[in-house]
Motif scaffolding. Sequence first.
Motif, PDB file in Angstrom:
ATOM      1  N   ILE A   6      38.353  11.777  27.729  1.00  0.00           N
ATOM      2  CA  ILE A   6      37.641  13.015  28.064  1.00  0.00           C
ATOM      3  C   ILE A   6      36.273  12.952  27.398  1.00  0.00           C
ATOM      4  O   ILE A   6      36.184  12.761  26.178  1.00  0.00           O
ATOM      5  N   VAL A   7      35.224  13.099  28.201  1.00  0.00           N
ATOM      6  CA  VAL A   7      33.864  13.062  27.643  1.00  0.00           C
ATOM      7  C   VAL A   7      33.358  14.496  27.517  1.00  0.00           C
ATOM      8  O   VAL A   7      33.171  15.186  28.521  1.00  0.00           O
ATOM      9  N   GLY A   8      33.147  14.938  26.279  1.00  0.00           N
ATOM     10  CA  GLY A   8      32.714  16.315  26.029  1.00  0.00           C
ATOM     11  C   GLY A   8      33.852  17.065  25.368  1.00  0.00           C
ATOM     12  O   GLY A   8      34.878  17.318  26.002  1.00  0.00           O
ATOM     13  N   ALA A   9      33.672  17.403  24.076  1.00  0.00           N
ATOM     14  CA  ALA A   9      34.727  18.091  23.329  1.00  0.00           C
ATOM     15  C   ALA A   9      34.375  19.568  23.205  1.00  0.00           C
ATOM     16  O   ALA A   9      34.138  20.083  22.114  1.00  0.00           O
ATOM     17  N   SER A  46      26.200  34.101  20.532  1.00  0.00           N
ATOM     18  CA  SER A  46      25.148  35.100  20.785  1.00  0.00           C
ATOM     19  C   SER A  46      25.658  36.509  20.479  1.00  0.00           C
ATOM     20  O   SER A  46      25.014  37.492  20.842  1.00  0.00           O
ATOM     21  N   LYS A  47      26.836  36.579  19.854  1.00  0.00           N
ATOM     22  CA  LYS A  47      27.428  37.893  19.564  1.00  0.00           C
ATOM     23  C   LYS A  47      27.802  37.924  18.074  1.00  0.00           C
ATOM     24  O   LYS A  47      26.911  37.892  17.226  1.00  0.00           O
ATOM     25  N   ALA A  48      29.114  37.971  17.758  1.00  0.00           N
ATOM     26  CA  ALA A  48      29.561  38.183  16.367  1.00  0.00           C
ATOM     27  C   ALA A  48      29.064  37.094  15.405  1.00  0.00           C
ATOM     28  O   ALA A  48      28.730  37.386  14.252  1.00  0.00           O
ATOM     29  N   THR A 106      31.120  17.666  30.343  1.00  0.00           N
ATOM     30  CA  THR A 106      29.892  17.542  29.543  1.00  0.00           C
ATOM     31  C   THR A 106      29.108  18.858  29.428  1.00  0.00           C
ATOM     32  O   THR A 106      28.061  18.890  28.780  1.00  0.00           O
ATOM     33  N   GLY A 107      29.578  19.914  30.091  1.00  0.00           N
ATOM     34  CA  GLY A 107      28.950  21.225  29.904  1.00  0.00           C
ATOM     35  C   GLY A 107      27.578  21.327  30.528  1.00  0.00           C
ATOM     36  O   GLY A 107      27.319  20.791  31.605  1.00  0.00           O
ATOM     37  N   SER A 108      26.688  22.002  29.826  1.00  0.00           N
ATOM     38  CA  SER A 108      25.346  22.176  30.368  1.00  0.00           C
ATOM     39  C   SER A 108      24.321  22.135  29.250  1.00  0.00           C
ATOM     40  O   SER A 108      24.671  22.192  28.071  1.00  0.00           O
ATOM     41  N   TYR A 153      22.119  37.387  30.443  1.00  0.00           N
ATOM     42  CA  TYR A 153      23.105  37.860  29.479  1.00  0.00           C
ATOM     43  C   TYR A 153      22.856  37.328  28.073  1.00  0.00           C
ATOM     44  O   TYR A 153      22.956  38.056  27.090  1.00  0.00           O
ATOM     45  N   ILE A 154      22.524  36.049  27.960  1.00  0.00           N
ATOM     46  CA  ILE A 154      22.356  35.487  26.613  1.00  0.00           C
ATOM     47  C   ILE A 154      21.146  36.087  25.912  1.00  0.00           C
ATOM     48  O   ILE A 154      21.211  36.469  24.744  1.00  0.00           O
ATOM     49  N   GLY A 155      20.043  36.237  26.661  1.00  0.00           N
ATOM     50  CA  GLY A 155      18.856  36.864  26.075  1.00  0.00           C
ATOM     51  C   GLY A 155      19.142  38.288  25.635  1.00  0.00           C
ATOM     52  O   GLY A 155      18.742  38.717  24.545  1.00  0.00           O
ATOM     53  N   GLU A 289      29.578  29.147  35.258  1.00  0.00           N
ATOM     54  CA  GLU A 289      29.241  28.953  33.839  1.00  0.00           C
ATOM     55  C   GLU A 289      30.014  29.988  33.045  1.00  0.00           C
ATOM     56  O   GLU A 289      29.478  31.029  32.675  1.00  0.00           O
ATOM     57  N   SER A 290      31.293  29.763  32.870  1.00  0.00           N
ATOM     58  CA  SER A 290      32.105  30.747  32.155  1.00  0.00           C
ATOM     59  C   SER A 290      33.316  30.094  31.503  1.00  0.00           C
ATOM     60  O   SER A 290      33.793  29.043  31.939  1.00  0.00           O
ATOM     61  N   VAL A 291      33.796  30.761  30.475  1.00  0.00           N
ATOM     62  CA  VAL A 291      34.966  30.289  29.744  1.00  0.00           C
ATOM     63  C   VAL A 291      36.180  30.201  30.670  1.00  0.00           C
ATOM     64  O   VAL A 291      36.926  29.215  30.663  1.00  0.00           O
ATOM     65  N   ASN A 293      36.431  29.757  33.853  1.00  0.00           N
ATOM     66  CA  ASN A 293      36.368  28.609  34.767  1.00  0.00           C
ATOM     67  C   ASN A 293      36.579  27.299  34.016  1.00  0.00           C
ATOM     68  O   ASN A 293      37.273  26.394  34.514  1.00  0.00           O
ATOM     69  N   ALA A 294      35.988  27.192  32.819  1.00  0.00           N
ATOM     70  CA  ALA A 294      36.132  25.940  32.050  1.00  0.00           C
ATOM     71  C   ALA A 294      37.614  25.674  31.775  1.00  0.00           C
ATOM     72  O   ALA A 294      38.105  24.556  31.953  1.00  0.00           O
ATOM     73  N   ILE A 295      38.335  26.714  31.368  1.00  0.00           N
ATOM     74  CA  ILE A 295      39.749  26.528  31.033  1.00  0.00           C
ATOM     75  C   ILE A 295      40.566  26.250  32.298  1.00  0.00           C
ATOM     76  O   ILE A 295      41.324  25.275  32.376  1.00  0.00           O
TER      77      ILE A 295
HETATM   78  P1  FAD Z   1      30.753  23.090  26.677  1.00  0.00           P
HETATM   79  O1  FAD Z   1      31.619  24.078  25.978  1.00  0.00           O
HETATM   80  O2  FAD Z   1      29.275  23.249  26.582  1.00  0.00           O
HETATM   81  O3  FAD Z   1      31.154  21.649  26.159  1.00  0.00           O
HETATM   82  C1  FAD Z   1      30.515  20.481  26.586  1.00  0.00           C
HETATM   83  C2  FAD Z   1      30.454  19.508  25.430  1.00  0.00           C
HETATM   84  O4  FAD Z   1      30.176  18.205  25.943  1.00  0.00           O
HETATM   85  C3  FAD Z   1      29.340  19.813  24.439  1.00  0.00           C
HETATM   86  O5  FAD Z   1      29.854  19.898  23.136  1.00  0.00           O
HETATM   87  C4  FAD Z   1      28.408  18.605  24.564  1.00  0.00           C
HETATM   88  O6  FAD Z   1      27.775  18.239  23.356  1.00  0.00           O
HETATM   89  C5  FAD Z   1      29.363  17.527  25.026  1.00  0.00           C
HETATM   90  N1  FAD Z   1      28.718  16.388  25.701  1.00  0.00           N
HETATM   91  C6  FAD Z   1      27.823  16.442  26.710  1.00  0.00           C
HETATM   92  N2  FAD Z   1      27.451  15.201  27.064  1.00  0.00           N
HETATM   93  C7  FAD Z   1      28.131  14.333  26.260  1.00  0.00           C
HETATM   94  C8  FAD Z   1      28.182  12.914  26.134  1.00  0.00           C
HETATM   95  N3  FAD Z   1      27.443  12.123  26.915  1.00  0.00           N
HETATM   96  N4  FAD Z   1      28.995  12.375  25.192  1.00  0.00           N
HETATM   97  C9  FAD Z   1      29.750  13.164  24.403  1.00  0.00           C
HETATM   98  N5  FAD Z   1      29.742  14.510  24.473  1.00  0.00           N
HETATM   99  C10 FAD Z   1      28.946  15.103  25.394  1.00  0.00           C
HETATM  100  N6  FAD Z   1      31.168  32.528  29.016  1.00  0.00           N
HETATM  101  C11 FAD Z   1      31.935  33.625  29.254  1.00  0.00           C
HETATM  102  O7  FAD Z   1      32.848  33.558  30.091  1.00  0.00           O
HETATM  103  N7  FAD Z   1      31.707  34.797  28.582  1.00  0.00           N
HETATM  104  C12 FAD Z   1      30.736  34.912  27.647  1.00  0.00           C
HETATM  105  O8  FAD Z   1      30.557  35.980  27.060  1.00  0.00           O
HETATM  106  C13 FAD Z   1      29.930  33.787  27.369  1.00  0.00           C
HETATM  107  N8  FAD Z   1      28.958  33.833  26.419  1.00  0.00           N
HETATM  108  C14 FAD Z   1      28.256  32.710  26.113  1.00  0.00           C
HETATM  109  C15 FAD Z   1      27.317  32.768  25.086  1.00  0.00           C
HETATM  110  C16 FAD Z   1      26.603  31.623  24.759  1.00  0.00           C
HETATM  111  C17 FAD Z   1      25.598  31.676  23.635  1.00  0.00           C
HETATM  112  C18 FAD Z   1      26.783  30.416  25.472  1.00  0.00           C
HETATM  113  C19 FAD Z   1      25.987  29.189  25.120  1.00  0.00           C
HETATM  114  C20 FAD Z   1      27.710  30.363  26.499  1.00  0.00           C
HETATM  115  C21 FAD Z   1      28.459  31.501  26.827  1.00  0.00           C
HETATM  116  N9  FAD Z   1      29.410  31.485  27.837  1.00  0.00           N
HETATM  117  C22 FAD Z   1      30.171  32.581  28.091  1.00  0.00           C
HETATM  118  C23 FAD Z   1      29.593  30.281  28.659  1.00  0.00           C
HETATM  119  C24 FAD Z   1      30.737  29.406  28.155  1.00  0.00           C
HETATM  120  O9  FAD Z   1      30.655  29.227  26.774  1.00  0.00           O
HETATM  121  C25 FAD Z   1      30.655  28.070  28.886  1.00  0.00           C
HETATM  122  O10 FAD Z   1      30.804  28.316  30.258  1.00  0.00           O
HETATM  123  C26 FAD Z   1      31.730  27.101  28.395  1.00  0.00           C
HETATM  124  O11 FAD Z   1      31.516  26.745  27.062  1.00  0.00           O
HETATM  125  C27 FAD Z   1      31.751  25.856  29.271  1.00  0.00           C
HETATM  126  O12 FAD Z   1      32.642  24.926  28.755  1.00  0.00           O
HETATM  127  P2  FAD Z   1      32.417  23.357  28.987  1.00  0.00           P
HETATM  128  O13 FAD Z   1      33.521  22.672  28.290  1.00  0.00           O
HETATM  129  O14 FAD Z   1      32.165  23.127  30.417  1.00  0.00           O
HETATM  130  O15 FAD Z   1      31.044  23.049  28.230  1.00  0.00           O
END
Ligand code: FAD
Length: 402
Positions: A6-9, A46-48, A106-108, A153-155, A289-291, A293-295
């Motif tokens: 899994i790439v991205g923790a 961006s909260k607590a 890998t997130g965003s 939302y984040i701003g 872009e949401s928790v 969906n990620a889960i």
């Molecule tokens: P991430 O959690 O970003 O994880 C991706 C990981 O992959 C990162 O750690 C990154 O470093 C790693 N990575 C990338 N490329 C590589 C590589 N080449 N090698 C190794 N590692 C790599 N969602 C909600 O539903 N409600 C909210 O209130 C909300 N608030 C948020 C507030 C903030 C400040 C932020 C930033 C996001 C918020 N979100 C919220 C969005 C939510 O956090 C994301 O949608 C979620 O984290 C996405 O999960 P992910 O695993 O896809 O990406």
Amino acid sequence: MAHVVIVGAGQAGAACAAKLRALGFAGSVTMIGEEPAPPYQRPPLSKAYLLGEMEEERLWLRSADFYADQGIALRLGAKVDGIDTAARVVTVGGEAVGYDALVLTTGSVPRRLPAAVGGDLAGVFTVRTLADVDAMRGEFVAGRRLVIVGGGYIGLEAAAVGAKLGLDVTVLEMAPRILQRVAAPETSDFFRALHAAHGVKILESTGLERLLGEGRVTGVRLANGQELAADFVIAGVGILPATALAEAAGIAVENGIACDAMGRTSAPDVWAAGDCASFPWKGGRLRLESVGNAIDMAEAVAENICGAAKAYEAKPWFWSDQYDCKLQIAGLNTGYDQIVTRPGEGGAVSFWYYRGGSLLAVDAMNDSRAYMVGKRLIEMGKSPDPAAVADPVVELKGLLKA
Ligand code: FAD
């Protein structure tokens, strides 16, 4: 025995690894993450957490022992810099790691203000990682002037934290209204008024010309020529899916790493989930872009790696906390043509989005009952009569039975 890499923790990576084990997957699982921290939740950043009301360990999605206990090899502070989809290998700093199945989570990456407009000055921050927030927390001192570029939302959450801590906060929004991309005018109006009541200045239809200062930001010049002093600046101007690694490996990208309904990418045995991935949705493609969906998508991928052959069915939901207001959103409002307002108790309110008489989404402010009923109705494909929704005397639960 099979090896899943899994790439991205982050949120999706951790969900995928845990689900594989919960399903009884007996092969090896390796999760490789660029950040030094174990998988953590971002919403409190961006909260607590920004407010100083949450310890770092409470951000962690699992205890430090969980991964070892589950036989999940966690490699942190390690960036995957290449994928060879033919050889089934990823490279980490020159080391080759073979895989039988690869999951890209890998997130965003946050959009940054270009250096040409001063985006590289010291004192300009983005809010994506724990390191980003740790770097800016010391700036949140009462009386200092914070300018936030972007009224999403984040701003707005960062603005609420700033106001609570006694900063002088101004939000710049280029569009005619805050939250324009994601919400109805009614929701924008609600949050504009909420921020105004806390002394935050929101300037809409206001573009940024450039950041001012030499070495460190001292202010901003607006597109209308006006200048505002700033002690620091936060750019909340959106994110881009982290697709560079996939693209370099020749994996198809279309508003994110393009997945099929199972979460498979265009390369054999390579899957993707979370912010970085798009998937089929109502005849088009969607990337969320949401928790939630990620889960959910990561868990669906884990199930499919184990042979479930199950299509991922997104059930979009989101939340945002600003001051004492909890916004909960169910569904997706894309293409709405009608907004129905339902007053709740004690200042609570919800806005219900319809298209052609069909319920699409609900924004509920301090009204978790409206959120839950709305979410359920959307998942059931039911559309209550707008007149009944608008009538606070009509019981919400009754709408489910109608
Ligand atoms: P991430 O959690 O970003 O994880 C991706 C990981 O992959 C990162 O750690 C990154 O470093 C790693 N990575 C990338 N490329 C590589 C590589 N080449 N090698 C190794 N590692 C790599 N969602 C909600 O539903 N409600 C909210 O209130 C909300 N608030 C948020 C507030 C903030 C400040 C932020 C930033 C996001 C918020 N979100 C919220 C969005 C939510 O956090 C994301 O949608 C979620 O984290 C996405 O999960 P992910 O695993 O896809 O990406």
